[in-house]
Design an enzyme around this catalytic site. Structure first.
Site, PDB file in Angstrom:
ATOM      1  N   TYR A   1      -5.676  11.181   4.220  1.00 34.97           N
ATOM      2  CA  TYR A   1      -4.443  11.250   3.345  1.00 34.97           C
ATOM      3  C   TYR A   1      -4.437  12.473   2.489  1.00 34.97           C
ATOM      4  O   TYR A   1      -5.535  12.650   1.196  1.00 34.97           O
ATOM      5  CB  TYR A   1      -3.427  10.129   3.551  1.00 34.97           C
ATOM      6  CG  TYR A   1      -3.789   9.492   4.994  1.00 34.97           C
ATOM      7  CD1 TYR A   1      -3.077   9.553   5.583  1.00 34.97           C
ATOM      8  CD2 TYR A   1      -4.607   7.837   5.350  1.00 34.97           C
ATOM      9  CE1 TYR A   1      -3.115   9.797   7.519  1.00 34.97           C
ATOM     10  CE2 TYR A   1      -4.854   7.428   6.468  1.00 34.97           C
ATOM     11  CZ  TYR A   1      -3.998   8.061   7.347  1.00 34.97           C
ATOM     12  OH  TYR A   1      -3.384   7.825   8.850  1.00 34.97           O
TER      13      TYR A   1
ATOM     14  N   ARG B   1      -7.472   2.368  -2.928  1.00 38.44           N
ATOM     15  CA  ARG B   1      -8.332   2.298  -1.431  1.00 38.44           C
ATOM     16  C   ARG B   1      -9.021   3.545  -1.829  1.00 38.44           C
ATOM     17  O   ARG B   1      -7.930   4.507  -2.032  1.00 38.44           O
ATOM     18  CB  ARG B   1      -7.363   1.537  -0.791  1.00 38.44           C
ATOM     19  CG  ARG B   1      -8.393   1.753   1.127  1.00 38.44           C
ATOM     20  CD  ARG B   1      -7.645   0.821   1.889  1.00 38.44           C
ATOM     21  NE  ARG B   1      -8.398  -0.143   2.597  1.00 38.44           N
ATOM     22  CZ  ARG B   1      -8.785  -0.387   3.253  1.00 38.44           C
ATOM     23  NH1 ARG B   1      -8.016   0.551   4.592  1.00 38.44           N
ATOM     24  NH2 ARG B   1      -9.666  -1.223   4.078  1.00 38.44           N
TER      25      ARG B   1
ATOM     26  N   ARG C   1      -8.970  -5.744  11.783  1.00 42.56           N
ATOM     27  CA  ARG C   1      -8.207  -6.375  13.228  1.00 42.56           C
ATOM     28  C   ARG C   1      -8.478  -7.483  13.045  1.00 42.56           C
ATOM     29  O   ARG C   1      -8.328  -8.263  14.064  1.00 42.56           O
ATOM     30  CB  ARG C   1      -9.589  -5.315  14.139  1.00 42.56           C
ATOM     31  CG  ARG C   1      -9.780  -3.579  13.786  1.00 42.56           C
ATOM     32  CD  ARG C   1     -10.955  -3.151  14.694  1.00 42.56           C
ATOM     33  NE  ARG C   1     -12.092  -2.996  13.836  1.00 42.56           N
ATOM     34  CZ  ARG C   1     -13.003  -2.474  13.979  1.00 42.56           C
ATOM     35  NH1 ARG C   1     -12.871  -1.890  14.999  1.00 42.56           N
ATOM     36  NH2 ARG C   1     -14.247  -2.550  12.293  1.00 42.56           N
TER      37      ARG C   1
ATOM     38  N   GLN D   1       0.917  -1.342  -0.301  1.00 42.34           N
ATOM     39  CA  GLN D   1       0.434   0.305   0.354  1.00 42.34           C
ATOM     40  C   GLN D   1       0.767   1.106   0.567  1.00 42.34           C
ATOM     41  O   GLN D   1       1.661   1.716   1.113  1.00 42.34           O
ATOM     42  CB  GLN D   1      -0.972  -0.005   0.865  1.00 42.34           C
ATOM     43  CG  GLN D   1      -1.946   1.289   0.798  1.00 42.34           C
ATOM     44  CD  GLN D   1      -3.053   1.384   1.976  1.00 42.34           C
ATOM     45  OE1 GLN D   1      -2.892   1.447   3.089  1.00 42.34           O
ATOM     46  NE2 GLN D   1      -4.449   1.483   2.249  1.00 42.34           N
TER      47      GLN D   1
HETATM   48  C1  LIG Z   1      -4.333  -0.803  13.578  1.00 43.33           C
HETATM   49  C2  LIG Z   1      -4.893  -0.593  13.041  1.00 43.33           C
HETATM   50  C3  LIG Z   1      -4.059   0.136  11.619  1.00 43.33           C
HETATM   51  C4  LIG Z   1      -4.790   0.791  10.826  1.00 43.33           C
HETATM   52  N1  LIG Z   1      -4.413   1.237   9.407  1.00 43.33           N
HETATM   53  C5  LIG Z   1      -4.470   0.912   7.724  1.00 43.33           C
HETATM   54  C6  LIG Z   1      -3.131   1.580   7.040  1.00 43.33           C
HETATM   55  O1  LIG Z   1      -2.264   1.560   7.160  1.00 43.33           O
HETATM   56  N2  LIG Z   1      -3.991   1.282   6.417  1.00 43.33           N
HETATM   57  C7  LIG Z   1      -5.345   1.522   5.750  1.00 43.33           C
HETATM   58  O2  LIG Z   1      -5.631   1.612   4.449  1.00 43.33           O
HETATM   59  N3  LIG Z   1      -6.409   1.095   6.682  1.00 43.33           N
HETATM   60  C8  LIG Z   1      -5.419   1.353   7.684  1.00 43.33           C
HETATM   61  N4  LIG Z   1      -6.902   0.737   8.773  1.00 43.33           N
HETATM   62  C9  LIG Z   1      -8.247   0.287   8.426  1.00 43.33           C
HETATM   63  C10 LIG Z   1      -8.303  -1.055   7.731  1.00 43.33           C
HETATM   64  O3  LIG Z   1      -7.946  -1.289   6.819  1.00 43.33           O
HETATM   65  C11 LIG Z   1      -9.566  -1.335   8.245  1.00 43.33           C
HETATM   66  O4  LIG Z   1     -10.529   0.115   7.166  1.00 43.33           O
HETATM   67  C12 LIG Z   1     -10.664  -1.427   9.291  1.00 43.33           C
HETATM   68  O5  LIG Z   1      -9.914  -1.564  10.125  1.00 43.33           O
HETATM   69  C13 LIG Z   1     -11.852  -1.842   9.119  1.00 43.33           C
HETATM   70  O6  LIG Z   1     -12.044  -3.000   9.066  1.00 43.33           O
HETATM   71  P1  LIG Z   1     -12.508  -4.275  10.489  1.00 43.33           P
HETATM   72  O7  LIG Z   1     -13.499  -3.471  10.932  1.00 43.33           O
HETATM   73  O8  LIG Z   1     -12.255  -5.021   9.453  1.00 43.33           O
HETATM   74  O9  LIG Z   1     -10.964  -4.111  10.848  1.00 43.33           O
HETATM   75  C14 LIG Z   1      -6.053   0.713   9.890  1.00 43.33           C
HETATM   76  C15 LIG Z   1      -7.098  -0.187  11.316  1.00 43.33           C
HETATM   77  C16 LIG Z   1      -6.384  -0.966  12.410  1.00 43.33           C
HETATM   78  C17 LIG Z   1      -6.987  -1.199  13.315  1.00 43.33           C
END
Ligand SMILES: Cc1cc2nc3c(=O)[nH]c(=O)nc-3n(C[C@H](O)[C@H](O)[C@H](O)COP(=O)(O)O)c2cc1C
Length: 372
Positions: free
Chosen positions: A184, A231, A324, A103
């Site tokens: 971003y 994304r 997560r 990414q």
């Molecule tokens: C610890 C953490 C770090 C994340 N870092 C990024 C990231 O680097 N890039 C991104 O596009 N989304 C990031 N996200 C968002 C996740 O990709 C995702 O969109 C979000 O957790 C919702 O999905 P989930 O409900 O399956 O966790 C992050 C989320 C968490 C919890």
């Protein structure tokens, strides 16, 4: 027999020229374990390899340049040392028959002078301060007002994206995902609340989309469109709680049309507000966005296997990314297949620290998962 062994979500699928083991994608997650030079640690190869059961892994967001940085201990892809460390990661994932995309990230105004040489200001389309605070080396600090980029500086940032895309190739990735979500840099150009420019990169919708599309085209030049995803997060309000756009559906409808015309492999859509809710507010329809895009659609945000099955049956997505749940369940796909219980990852392990709470989560039978 495993409970969900026949789930359509867990069967192999081909998108573009990529053959995936199943429709589950590991969502990109910043875990802040790189060193101050943006080099991922050795144990990042264990962490990603342990999760290679996913049909596709999208790495944590990775800075395309020193200027792109917004948070401590996030990795980069602009130095030889960084490329070498990522090569270990891709080799480990490939040994386990996994697929992995990098990414590509520029944080823009979501950054702080503490992250930049000489305390330089973060850059953005316009000098508009984000709401709230950001994590720096020693805790949280208020956001600052960023410096608005001069028109002539934009071509250098596009060149940084191009070089980062080339470096991702050298590092052995299967493709790249352009991070245009979560407010971003690229999303800051797209949104009319964060882009008040008066040059050809601001004002009309066409102008606001110009810079992100030029970035995507540069990355496509390097990889070919069928190895590039993007994304988006039409409804994210980050970093505050208010909508970022005066007409979200018009903005993202036009953006998705243009991305579709470029022939990208996929759009990766965060449905609702990242991590918080799945509501389709502001006149946005996820299925309408999906229908406007000719490539694959990766749905994200709070997906469970049951919701993914329902969404697939309705024809509203091709792949499903999970964030997560992958932190404490490296063998998440096996657990979903077996209907096994899922472990919870305490928040203290999400960002920062070492291999603990990162590369040491056991498999569902309490087994230590193979290293690299
Ligand atoms: C610890 C953490 C770090 C994340 N870092 C990024 C990231 O680097 N890039 C991104 O596009 N989304 C990031 N996200 C968002 C996740 O990709 C995702 O969109 C979000 O957790 C919702 O999905 P989930 O409900 O399956 O966790 C992050 C989320 C968490 C919890």
């Amino acid at each position: 027999m495993s409970k969900n062994v026949n789930s359509p979500v867990l069967q192999p699928v081909t998108i573009g020229r990529l053959q995936l083991k199943n429709r589950i994608v590991m969502a990109p997650m910043t875990r802040s374990r790189a060193d101050d030079a943006g080099v991922p640690p050795d144990y990042a190869a264990d962490y990603y390899a342990q999760r290679a059961e996913a049909g596709l892994i999208v790495t944590e967001a990775t800075n395309i340049s020193a200027q792109a940085r917004g948070y401590p201990r996030t990795p980069g892809i602009w130095t030889g040392e960084q490329i070498a460390a990522w090569r270990q990661v891709t080799a480990a994932v490939h040994r386990r028959d996994g697929k992995i995309f990098l990414q590509l990230w520029h944080t823009g105004r979501m950054s702080h002078p503490d992250l930049h040489a000489g305390g330089a200001l973060p850059v953005a389309p316009s000098a508009i301060k984000p709401e709230g605070q950001i994590r720096v080396h020693d805790g949280m600090k208020d956001f600052v007002t960023p410096r608005a980029l001069e028109t002539h500086e934009l071509s250098a940032i596009i060149a940084d994206y191009r070089r980062a895309a080339e470096n991702a190739k050298l590092a052995g990735f299967d493709g790249v995902e352009v991070h245009s979500a979560n407010n971003y840099l690229l999303e800051q150009f797209v949104r009319d609340s964060t882009n008040h420019r008066t040059d050809q990169y601001g004002g009309s919708l066409e102008n606001r989309l110009r810079f992100p599309l030029e970035v995507v085209k540069a990355v496509v030049d390097v990889w070919g469109a069928d190895r590039v995803g993007i994304r988006i997060s039409p409804l994210t309000t980050a970093p505050g709680n208010t909508p970022l756009d005066s007409d979200t559906m018009a903005t993202f409808g036009a953006y998705v049309d243009a991305l579709s015309a470029l022939g990208l492999l996929y759009i990766h859509d965060i449905e609702g507000v990242t991590q918080l809710n799945r509501e389709a507010t502001d006149g946005v329809s996820f299925s309408a966005l999906r229908a406007r895009f000719h490539g694959a659609y990766i749905a994200n945000n709070q997906y469970t296997l049951a919701l993914a099955e329902q969404t697939l049956a309705a024809g509203d997505a091709d792949l499903f990314s999970i964030g997560r749940r992958f932190i404490a369940n490296p063998d998440l796909v096996s657990r979903l297949r077996d209907g096994a219980p899922l472990a919870e990852a305490p928040r203290e392990y999400w960002y920062g620290g070492d291999a603990t709470g990162y590369a040491d989560w056991p498999g569902m039978r309490g087994d230590v998962l193979a290293q690299q």
